[in-house]
Design an enzyme around this catalytic site. Structure first.
Site, PDB file in Angstrom:
ATOM      1  N   LYS A  82      39.002  52.687  44.829  1.00 10.23           N
ATOM      2  CA  LYS A  82      37.758  52.056  44.374  1.00 10.23           C
ATOM      3  C   LYS A  82      37.120  51.193  45.459  1.00 10.23           C
ATOM      4  O   LYS A  82      35.941  50.839  45.346  1.00 10.23           O
ATOM      5  CB  LYS A  82      37.977  51.239  43.105  1.00 10.23           C
ATOM      6  CG  LYS A  82      38.899  50.056  43.218  1.00 10.23           C
ATOM      7  CD  LYS A  82      39.114  49.403  41.862  1.00 10.23           C
ATOM      8  CE  LYS A  82      40.052  48.217  41.923  1.00 10.23           C
ATOM      9  NZ  LYS A  82      39.549  47.092  42.705  1.00 10.23           N
ATOM     10  N   ASP A  83      37.865  50.861  46.526  1.00 14.74           N
ATOM     11  CA  ASP A  83      37.319  50.079  47.631  1.00 14.74           C
ATOM     12  C   ASP A  83      36.687  50.944  48.713  1.00 14.74           C
ATOM     13  O   ASP A  83      36.040  50.409  49.623  1.00 14.74           O
ATOM     14  CB  ASP A  83      38.422  49.226  48.288  1.00 14.74           C
ATOM     15  CG  ASP A  83      38.972  48.146  47.368  1.00 14.74           C
ATOM     16  OD1 ASP A  83      38.233  47.733  46.453  1.00 14.74           O
ATOM     17  OD2 ASP A  83      40.131  47.740  47.564  1.00 14.74           O
ATOM     18  N   ARG A 130      30.586  45.021  37.317  1.00 14.43           N
ATOM     19  CA  ARG A 130      30.812  46.061  36.306  1.00 14.43           C
ATOM     20  C   ARG A 130      31.561  45.478  35.113  1.00 14.43           C
ATOM     21  O   ARG A 130      31.152  45.645  33.950  1.00 14.43           O
ATOM     22  CB  ARG A 130      31.633  47.212  36.913  1.00 14.43           C
ATOM     23  CG  ARG A 130      32.109  48.260  35.892  1.00 14.43           C
ATOM     24  CD  ARG A 130      33.074  49.240  36.549  1.00 14.43           C
ATOM     25  NE  ARG A 130      34.269  48.582  37.036  1.00 14.43           N
ATOM     26  CZ  ARG A 130      35.356  48.346  36.301  1.00 14.43           C
ATOM     27  NH1 ARG A 130      35.389  48.712  35.025  1.00 14.43           N
ATOM     28  NH2 ARG A 130      36.411  47.756  36.828  1.00 14.43           N
ATOM     29  N   ARG A 131      32.651  44.780  35.386  1.00 15.02           N
ATOM     30  CA  ARG A 131      33.428  44.173  34.298  1.00 15.02           C
ATOM     31  C   ARG A 131      32.608  43.117  33.560  1.00 15.02           C
ATOM     32  O   ARG A 131      32.679  43.017  32.335  1.00 15.02           O
ATOM     33  CB  ARG A 131      34.717  43.563  34.859  1.00 15.02           C
ATOM     34  CG  ARG A 131      35.731  44.606  35.318  1.00 15.02           C
ATOM     35  CD  ARG A 131      36.877  43.988  36.088  1.00 15.02           C
ATOM     36  NE  ARG A 131      37.877  44.984  36.457  1.00 15.02           N
ATOM     37  CZ  ARG A 131      38.717  44.856  37.477  1.00 15.02           C
ATOM     38  NH1 ARG A 131      38.684  43.768  38.228  1.00 15.02           N
ATOM     39  NH2 ARG A 131      39.591  45.807  37.744  1.00 15.02           N
ATOM     40  N   ARG A 148      38.188  34.971  42.647  1.00 11.54           N
ATOM     41  CA  ARG A 148      38.525  35.802  43.798  1.00 11.54           C
ATOM     42  C   ARG A 148      39.968  35.526  44.206  1.00 11.54           C
ATOM     43  O   ARG A 148      40.603  34.596  43.736  1.00 11.54           O
ATOM     44  CB  ARG A 148      37.595  35.491  44.979  1.00 11.54           C
ATOM     45  CG  ARG A 148      36.136  35.876  44.793  1.00 11.54           C
ATOM     46  CD  ARG A 148      35.898  37.382  44.875  1.00 11.54           C
ATOM     47  NE  ARG A 148      36.570  37.970  46.026  1.00 11.54           N
ATOM     48  CZ  ARG A 148      36.113  37.915  47.287  1.00 11.54           C
ATOM     49  NH1 ARG A 148      34.993  37.276  47.554  1.00 11.54           N
ATOM     50  NH2 ARG A 148      36.787  38.499  48.265  1.00 11.54           N
ATOM     51  N   ARG A 154      45.023  35.213  41.475  1.00 12.87           N
ATOM     52  CA  ARG A 154      44.180  35.160  40.276  1.00 12.87           C
ATOM     53  C   ARG A 154      45.002  34.840  39.034  1.00 12.87           C
ATOM     54  O   ARG A 154      44.546  34.126  38.141  1.00 12.87           O
ATOM     55  CB  ARG A 154      43.418  36.478  40.125  1.00 12.87           C
ATOM     56  CG  ARG A 154      42.185  36.553  41.027  1.00 12.87           C
ATOM     57  CD  ARG A 154      41.461  37.860  40.891  1.00 12.87           C
ATOM     58  NE  ARG A 154      42.101  38.895  41.678  1.00 12.87           N
ATOM     59  CZ  ARG A 154      41.814  40.191  41.581  1.00 12.87           C
ATOM     60  NH1 ARG A 154      40.927  40.602  40.681  1.00 12.87           N
ATOM     61  NH2 ARG A 154      42.417  41.081  42.348  1.00 12.87           N
ATOM     62  N   CYS A 244      29.410  47.454  45.366  1.00  9.28           N
ATOM     63  CA  CYS A 244      29.971  46.395  44.533  1.00  9.28           C
ATOM     64  C   CYS A 244      28.909  45.433  44.008  1.00  9.28           C
ATOM     65  O   CYS A 244      29.178  44.641  43.122  1.00  9.28           O
ATOM     66  CB  CYS A 244      31.042  45.626  45.302  1.00  9.28           C
ATOM     67  SG  CYS A 244      30.399  44.709  46.719  1.00  9.28           S
TER      68      CYS A 244
END
Length: 310
Positions: A82-83, A130-131, A148, A154, A244
């Protein structure tokens, strides 16, 4: 293969764990090969005081790693798919996509065990637009707060700071071996509640496209079904020119008959605007491009341009 293989990885605990899993899989097939990890700090790792969308640009977690490949300081690199931007640096290729872990998002709670148990105005941590968009659509009263840092950082912030819950990729928790932790209050979100990011749960092993030895070795851990799905997702992302800084999601699932069903969306950060699409077929790239074009006709380009202008 006789040479020592240098493997590029970000320095985060999760990235190093993922890289270790890949090396273990290769070591089992090539016991005579020596693997050495070369740790690399990326722009996305250095800038932690703002959201990813404000850092700007593509490849925040891969550009420096790709440059190490181009400069031949490393032989291949392990990324979270996804990166990885839809366009790779010239001369590079994705040599293998191992079997996908869970593609879904996971809520980890400070005290509760379900989103519906959270109080009005609950504070949820995520740096993903997105989230954030998905959560605000689910419950408009949720307060989204940027968070972050590495996955372990986190989790520490969840308990130490003013968060009711945080969102993480379930694949990361799985690879770290934390899903078996019974003290972790968590809820897996299905694709209807929170559609996964393009490539979420999959790894991308990137190498130089002229390195025949490494390409042959990587082919031994390539998973064709995972790659089949990811090809559709990445074609969707590329056609939309997503990044992103845009709330965008794309998720493909292989059917029993061998075809694919693809679901995609582009939305606003506040969750009030959401363009949804579903396509199906047998050719991954065609399915992803078709889905993107449907959304473009619905106004996705204008929405994306407006978000980028902010």
């Amino acid at each position: 293969m006789k040479r020592e293989i240098i493997v590029g990885s970000r320095k985060s605990k999760l990235a190093l764990t993922q890289t270790g899993h890949v090396i273990s899989a290769l070591q089992a097939k090539f016991p005579d090969v020596t693997f050495k990890i070369h740790e690399i700090v990326t722009k996305g790792d250095r800038i932690l005081d703002v959201t990813l969308s404000k850092v700007g640009g593509k490849g925040l977690f891969v550009s420096e790693v790709e440059q190490a490949l181009v400069d031949k300081k490393i032989d291949f690199a392990v990324h979270s798919m996804k990166d990885v931007p839809s366009e790779l640096q010239e001369g590079l290729t994705i040599g293998a996509i191992p079997k996908r872990e869970s593609p879904y998002d996971c809520v980890v709670f400070a005290e509760k065990t379900n989103l519906d148990e959270l109080p009005q105005g609950a504070v949820i941590g995520t740096s993903s637009l997105r989230r954030a968009s998905m959560l605000k659509r689910y419950r408009a009263d949720f307060q989204i707060k940027s968070i972050r840092g590495n996955i372990d950082t986190r989790l520490k912030k969840l308990y130490a700071e003013d968060f009711d819950a945080i969102l993480l990729a379930e694949a990361g928790l799985s690879r770290m071996g934390w899903l078996s932790d019974e003290t972790l209050r968590r809820q897996t979100l299905d694709a209807t509640t929170c559609l996964p990011a393009v490539g979420q749960g999959a790894l991308a092993i990137e190498c130089r496209n002229d390195d025949a030895e490494v390409l042959a070795m990587l082919s031994e851990i390539h998973d064709t079904e995972t790659a089949f799905c990811v090809r559709a997702e990445r074609a969707f992302l590329k056609t939309l020119n997503g990044g992103c800084e845009i709330p965008i999601a794309g998720f493909a699932q292989k059917e029993a008959d061998g075809g694919l069903v693809f679901t995609g969306f582009v939305g606003s950060v506040d969750g009030l605007t959401r363009l949804d699409v579903q396509t199906s077929g047998d050719t991954p790239e065609t399915i992803g491009i078709e889905a993107a074009n449907i959304l473009l006709k619905q106004g996705a380009k204008e929405l994306i341009d407006a978000l980028r202008s902010l």
